[in-house]
Design a protein around this motif. Structure first.
Motif, PDB file in Angstrom:
ATOM      1  N   UNK A  26       0.824  -1.209   0.000  1.00 56.77           N
ATOM      2  CA  UNK A  26       0.000   0.000   0.000  1.00 56.77           C
ATOM      3  C   UNK A  26       0.858   1.258   0.000  1.00 56.77           C
ATOM      4  N   UNK A  27       0.279   2.351  -0.500  1.00 55.56           N
ATOM      5  CA  UNK A  27       0.977   3.632  -0.507  1.00 55.56           C
ATOM      6  C   UNK A  27       1.270   4.086   0.918  1.00 55.56           C
ATOM      7  N   UNK A  28       0.333   3.874   1.822  1.00 52.89           N
ATOM      8  CA  UNK A  28       0.535   4.275   3.220  1.00 52.89           C
ATOM      9  C   UNK A  28       1.744   3.556   3.835  1.00 52.89           C
ATOM     10  N   UNK A  29       1.912   2.275   3.520  1.00 59.79           N
ATOM     11  CA  UNK A  29       3.055   1.521   4.036  1.00 59.79           C
ATOM     12  C   UNK A  29       4.367   2.055   3.471  1.00 59.79           C
ATOM     13  N   UNK A  30       4.366   2.403   2.187  1.00 61.96           N
ATOM     14  CA  UNK A  30       5.573   2.955   1.581  1.00 61.96           C
ATOM     15  C   UNK A  30       5.910   4.306   2.200  1.00 61.96           C
ATOM     16  N   UNK A  31       4.906   5.134   2.426  1.00 69.47           N
ATOM     17  CA  UNK A  31       5.138   6.438   3.046  1.00 69.47           C
ATOM     18  C   UNK A  31       5.741   6.287   4.439  1.00 69.47           C
ATOM     19  N   UNK A  32       5.199   5.380   5.221  1.00 69.95           N
ATOM     20  CA  UNK A  32       5.717   5.157   6.568  1.00 69.95           C
ATOM     21  C   UNK A  32       7.148   4.624   6.524  1.00 69.95           C
ATOM     22  N   UNK A  33       7.399   3.717   5.587  1.00 74.85           N
ATOM     23  CA  UNK A  33       8.743   3.158   5.408  1.00 74.85           C
ATOM     24  C   UNK A  33       9.743   4.272   5.084  1.00 74.85           C
ATOM     25  N   UNK A  34       9.388   5.139   4.137  1.00 75.22           N
ATOM     26  CA  UNK A  34      10.286   6.218   3.725  1.00 75.22           C
ATOM     27  C   UNK A  34      10.549   7.177   4.881  1.00 75.22           C
ATOM     28  N   UNK A  35       9.518   7.622   5.563  1.00 76.86           N
ATOM     29  CA  UNK A  35       9.707   8.558   6.666  1.00 76.86           C
ATOM     30  C   UNK A  35      10.552   7.946   7.776  1.00 76.86           C
ATOM     31  N   UNK A  36      10.313   6.685   8.091  1.00 73.71           N
ATOM     32  CA  UNK A  36      11.068   6.010   9.146  1.00 73.71           C
ATOM     33  C   UNK A  36      12.554   5.965   8.817  1.00 73.71           C
ATOM     34  N   UNK A  37      12.873   5.603   7.580  1.00 74.89           N
ATOM     35  CA  UNK A  37      14.269   5.369   7.226  1.00 74.89           C
ATOM     36  C   UNK A  37      15.014   6.635   6.801  1.00 74.89           C
ATOM     37  N   UNK A  38      14.328   7.611   6.250  1.00 74.64           N
ATOM     38  CA  UNK A  38      14.964   8.899   5.999  1.00 74.64           C
ATOM     39  C   UNK A  38      15.242   9.602   7.325  1.00 74.64           C
ATOM     40  N   UNK A  39      14.289   9.542   8.234  1.00 77.18           N
ATOM     41  CA  UNK A  39      14.428  10.232   9.513  1.00 77.18           C
ATOM     42  C   UNK A  39      15.580   9.672  10.344  1.00 77.18           C
ATOM     43  N   UNK A  40      15.811   8.356  10.303  1.00 78.86           N
ATOM     44  CA  UNK A  40      16.900   7.796  11.101  1.00 78.86           C
ATOM     45  C   UNK A  40      18.255   8.289  10.585  1.00 78.86           C
ATOM     46  N   UNK A  41      18.350   8.567   9.286  1.00 85.81           N
ATOM     47  CA  UNK A  41      19.564   9.180   8.746  1.00 85.81           C
ATOM     48  C   UNK A  41      19.687  10.629   9.224  1.00 85.81           C
ATOM     49  N   UNK A  42      18.621  11.375   9.025  1.00 84.05           N
ATOM     50  CA  UNK A  42      18.634  12.811   9.334  1.00 84.05           C
ATOM     51  C   UNK A  42      18.897  13.067  10.812  1.00 84.05           C
ATOM     52  N   UNK A  43      18.268  12.290  11.667  1.00 82.95           N
ATOM     53  CA  UNK A  43      18.399  12.501  13.117  1.00 82.95           C
ATOM     54  C   UNK A  43      19.775  12.106  13.651  1.00 82.95           C
ATOM     55  N   UNK A  44      20.519  11.322  12.881  1.00 80.69           N
ATOM     56  CA  UNK A  44      21.798  10.821  13.374  1.00 80.69           C
ATOM     57  C   UNK A  44      23.003  11.326  12.582  1.00 80.69           C
ATOM     58  N   UNK A  45      22.809  12.421  11.859  1.00 81.81           N
ATOM     59  CA  UNK A  45      23.962  13.121  11.323  1.00 81.81           C
ATOM     60  C   UNK A  45      24.158  13.092   9.821  1.00 81.81           C
ATOM     61  N   UNK A  46      23.332  12.348   9.078  1.00 81.79           N
ATOM     62  CA  UNK A  46      23.425  12.367   7.611  1.00 81.79           C
ATOM     63  C   UNK A  46      22.227  13.155   7.095  1.00 81.79           C
ATOM     64  N   UNK A  47      22.482  14.400   6.689  1.00 82.80           N
ATOM     65  CA  UNK A  47      21.385  15.304   6.321  1.00 82.80           C
ATOM     66  C   UNK A  47      21.190  15.416   4.813  1.00 82.80           C
ATOM     67  N   UNK A  48      21.839  14.531   4.051  1.00 86.83           N
ATOM     68  CA  UNK A  48      21.609  14.439   2.616  1.00 86.83           C
ATOM     69  C   UNK A  48      21.246  12.996   2.303  1.00 86.83           C
ATOM     70  N   UNK A  49      20.079  12.797   1.715  1.00 86.60           N
ATOM     71  CA  UNK A  49      19.555  11.451   1.489  1.00 86.60           C
ATOM     72  C   UNK A  49      18.880  11.424   0.116  1.00 86.60           C
ATOM     73  N   UNK A  50      18.979  10.292  -0.560  1.00 90.19           N
ATOM     74  CA  UNK A  50      18.104  10.123  -1.720  1.00 90.19           C
ATOM     75  C   UNK A  50      17.271   8.861  -1.562  1.00 90.19           C
ATOM     76  N   UNK A  51      16.099   8.885  -2.195  1.00 93.49           N
ATOM     77  CA  UNK A  51      15.227   7.710  -2.221  1.00 93.49           C
ATOM     78  C   UNK A  51      15.322   7.080  -3.604  1.00 93.49           C
TER      79      UNK A  51
END
Length: 262
Positions: A26-51
């Motif tokens: 589902x789209x909702x699952x993909x959205x949650x997946x993306x936010x979860x995994x982008x955020x763990x990068x951003x919150x821990x020091x990697x502020x440039x990410x691509x999907x």
């Protein structure tokens, strides 16, 4: 000394299969997946990410890929306005990633076959660089283009040495180049060649980067894309998290120490 700016480190978040390749996702699952995994990068020091989408198809990007990538990137930018965000589409397409990134307000795209010709598992791929650069100009888009040179997922056309391929990609209009050999030693050889050419634009390594080799890599280029070495060894049942917060923080801290150590 080569460095004048902080190293460029890009975290790569690969999407699960979706659409025609996985109708139950589902789209909702993909959205949650993306936010979860982008955020763990951003919150821990990697502020440039691509999907990165993983839906491989033989021709241009499918409509659902363009729509989903634009939607996901817009969602991330709204939640994390300060993040530097990019995208990569597995489809062989020079226009689709530029269109989606521009619509979403993303900062950059990565294009795998930008110049020359590559023999890949899905067939012969001819560079889409000119199309991408012209399309970006038509849209008056600020999106930057990172272009792979001799994409390691394929084999370059015989007779094109790495320095010529680098020169092609640079002159067609890539804003930055990504160099990755089929082995670590080949990667270093590519980097040293680019270093000698004094291109005046950033050069990054596109894979096989880890804590042990990042300092040597940064001695020869401006940065790297990192993904697999920062992933969790095991994931909890039902969890969408795929990247390890502690590994990301440790890696980001090591990169921040690079200039001091040199």
């Amino acid at each position: 000394m080569r460095y004048t700016k902080e190293p460029i480190i890009i975290g790569a978040v690969h999407l699960p299969y979706y659409g025609r390749n996985n109708p139950s996702q589902s789209i909702a699952e993909i959205e949650e997946y993306v936010m979860t995994n982008v955020k763990v990068h951003y919150d821990n020091g990697i502020d440039t990410v691509y999907i990165q989408d993983e839906n491989l198809n033989l021709g241009p990007a499918m409509p659902e890929t363009i729509a989903l990538m634009a939607s996901l990137a817009k969602m991330v930018k709204m939640e994390m306005p300060d993040i530097r965000l990019g995208m990569i589409m597995q489809s062989h397409d020079g226009e689709a990633p530029i269109a989606a990134a521009t619509a979403a307000g993303a900062d950059f795209v990565r294009i795998k076959v930008f110049a020359g010709t590559m023999y890949k598992a899905e067939g012969i791929r001819t560079g889409v660089g000119e199309t991408a650069v012209q399309y970006r100009a038509m849209l008056n888009s600020p999106v930057k283009i990172l272009a792979d040179v001799h994409d390691r997922e394929g084999i370059p056309m015989p007779g094109v040495p790495i320095d010529m391929a680098i020169d092609w990609a640079s002159h067609i209009g890539a804003d930055g180049l990504i160099l990755t050999g089929h082995s670590y030693q080949e990667t270093l050889r590519y980097l040293k060649t680019a270093q000698e050419m004094e291109l005046g634009k950033p050069v990054l390594v596109g894979g096989s980067v880890n804590e042990d080799n990042i300092y040597e890599i940064l001695d020869h280029c401006e940065g790297a894309v990192v993904s697999s070495s920062l992933m969790l060894k095991e994931t909890k049942p039902g969890s969408l998290l795929r990247w390890d917060a502690e590994k990301i923080k440790r890696f980001a801290d090591k990169v921040r120490c690079y200039r001091k150590s040199r």
